[in-house]
Design a protein around this motif. Structure first.
Motif, PDB file in Angstrom:
ATOM      1  N   SER A 147       0.836  -1.197   0.000  1.00 16.09           N
ATOM      2  CA  SER A 147       0.000   0.000   0.000  1.00 16.09           C
ATOM      3  C   SER A 147       0.875   1.252   0.000  1.00 16.09           C
ATOM      4  O   SER A 147       1.893   1.303   0.693  1.00 16.09           O
ATOM      5  CB  SER A 147      -0.902   0.001   1.237  1.00 16.09           C
ATOM      6  OG  SER A 147      -1.554   1.261   1.368  1.00 16.09           O
ATOM      7  N   ARG A 166      -7.192   3.092  -6.216  1.00 15.95           N
ATOM      8  CA  ARG A 166      -6.100   2.514  -5.420  1.00 15.95           C
ATOM      9  C   ARG A 166      -4.935   3.472  -5.262  1.00 15.95           C
ATOM     10  O   ARG A 166      -4.337   3.578  -4.189  1.00 15.95           O
ATOM     11  CB  ARG A 166      -5.625   1.206  -6.053  1.00 15.95           C
ATOM     12  CG  ARG A 166      -4.355   0.667  -5.425  1.00 15.95           C
ATOM     13  CD  ARG A 166      -3.921  -0.659  -6.035  1.00 15.95           C
ATOM     14  NE  ARG A 166      -4.687  -1.776  -5.479  1.00 15.95           N
ATOM     15  CZ  ARG A 166      -4.374  -3.057  -5.693  1.00 15.95           C
ATOM     16  NH1 ARG A 166      -3.346  -3.373  -6.450  1.00 15.95           N
ATOM     17  NH2 ARG A 166      -5.108  -4.019  -5.164  1.00 15.95           N
ATOM     18  N   ASP A 189     -11.098  -1.765  -7.033  1.00 15.84           N
ATOM     19  CA  ASP A 189     -10.316  -0.739  -6.350  1.00 15.84           C
ATOM     20  C   ASP A 189      -9.950   0.339  -7.373  1.00 15.84           C
ATOM     21  O   ASP A 189      -8.799   0.478  -7.780  1.00 15.84           O
ATOM     22  CB  ASP A 189      -9.062  -1.363  -5.732  1.00 15.84           C
ATOM     23  CG  ASP A 189      -8.458  -0.489  -4.652  1.00 15.84           C
ATOM     24  OD1 ASP A 189      -8.918   0.653  -4.477  1.00 15.84           O
ATOM     25  OD2 ASP A 189      -7.514  -0.957  -3.979  1.00 15.84           O
TER      26      ASP A 189
END
Length: 367
Positions: A47, A129, A126
């Motif tokens: 992430s 993202r 997503d």
């Protein structure tokens, strides 16, 4: 040695992450506490979010999301405050990803200076993202769906009556702005050499005088407090399929969350970094409010309160960011950005032409 990673910073460009990336060795050790998952097969996404290290892993039994915090940011007891909210929302039908318990039945796992949490992978696309904070919705259909989903989340949270979180840093709430004299509630070594009383007296107190009487009318509610498009997963038809990241959640009130959603999604704050004017997307504001109103109707009084709240909705979190960067990370440069550009800069913007345009638009909707 863990690999260096980049993360979203306080501007447009990626920066060196505050925390080292997850490493296979760390995950293998963690999985001893999660025997139901089996051995690690791969760690395949990191992430870019800045306040922790997180990623997706695949084990012999599942693909899960792992998030690791330094204990100065989230101790196990602090993290489990958030997890109890997620469990309540899950029981009440909200589209949130459940947190996995470890072999001791706890949802937060401590290893050395780190605190870990493991989530089931949320369902949906997503689409945002890699979006930075304050990036806009891709379209008004997403803004409408985000408003609907936020209202449904608030309905699911209405029966949750836990006290405010004890977490020390990186929370978004209204504790300071709810005080009759908010400047008296500010205490930070970072501010010792700054003219902060004068600055906040000029920029904060006029807004606060209008807002404070209205806050007494707000029923308490546990709220998400980081309602940005990147914290939502999406269906192909543009509706919201899952809600992510309750890291900033706390007991506030519904309009605080709605104001945060406008602040996070409808004002391109990062334009200010390049000399722009950060012109609010009023179509997104309208769609977000319309979606919310369809599920949880807003009164004229609510819209007036929302317009009074918007200039101050960032204040508590901005000061929390100052404390994080100065006291936890040890970066005075980042703390300066959080104080001057975020806390003071956003207050100034609302006093200017573009901020007044946004607030006037919301006030006119109440007529």
């Amino acid at each position: 040695m863990n690999p260096q990673r980049t993360a979203h910073g306080l501007g447009l460009e990626p920066v060196a992450a505050d925390w080292p990336a997850l490493h296979e060795t760390d995950i293998e050790q963690l999985l001893h506490d999660y025997p139901q998952l089996g051995p690690l097969q791969s760690l395949h996404w990191h992430s870019p979010r800045p306040f922790s290290a997180a990623g997706l892993i695949t084990t012999g039994e599942a693909t899960v999301f792992v998030k690791r915090h330094h204990q100065h940011v989230r101790q196990a007891a602090w993290l489990e405050e958030e997890h109890r909210l997620i469990a309540h929302l899950h029981r009440h039908g909200a589209p949130v990803a459940a947190v996995l318990p470890n072999r001791h039945g706890a949802t937060a796992t401590t290893q050395g200076v780190w605190t870990y949490e493991v989530h089931h992978v949320a369902e949906g696309l997503d689409l945002y993202r890699d979006a930075l904070s304050w990036s806009p919705f891709q379209n008004t259909r997403h803004a409408l769906a985000a408003g609907q989903a936020l209202a449904r989340l608030h309905l699911a949270a209405e029966a949750y009556d836990a006290p405010q979180r004890q977490t020390q840093v990186l929370l978004a709430n209204a504790r300071l702005i709810e005080q009759s004299n908010p400047l008296e509630g500010i205490s930070s070594p970072y501010l010792a050499d700054k003219e902060w009383r004068t600055q906040l007296g000029e920029l904060l107190l006029p807004w606060h005088a209008e807002l404070h009487p209205l806050l007494r009318e707000q029923p308490p509610l546990w709220t998400h407090n980081d309602w940005h498009a990147s914290n939502l997963l999406w269906n192909a038809d543009g509706s919201v399929s899952s809600v992510l990241d309750f890291g900033l959640a706390d007991r506030t009130f519904a309009l605080f969350d709605l104001a945060t959603a406008i602040e996070r999604n409808a004002v391109p704050w990062l334009d200010l970094d390049t000399g722009g004017i950060a012109r609010a997307d009023l179509d997104s504001v309208d769609a977000l409010l319309a979606g919310y109103h369809q599920v949880r109707p807003l009164s004229t009084r609510d819209l007036l309160t929302l317009s009074a709240l918007l200039p101050l909705v960032h204040v508590d979190f901005a000061l929390s960011e100052v404390a994080y960067y100065q006291d936890v990370v040890g970066s005075t440069a980042s703390a300066d950005i959080a104080y001057y550009a975020y806390l003071l800069g956003h207050l100034r913007w609302f006093a200017g032409a573009e901020g007044q345009r946004l607030l006037g638009h919301i006030r006119r909707k109440s007529v």
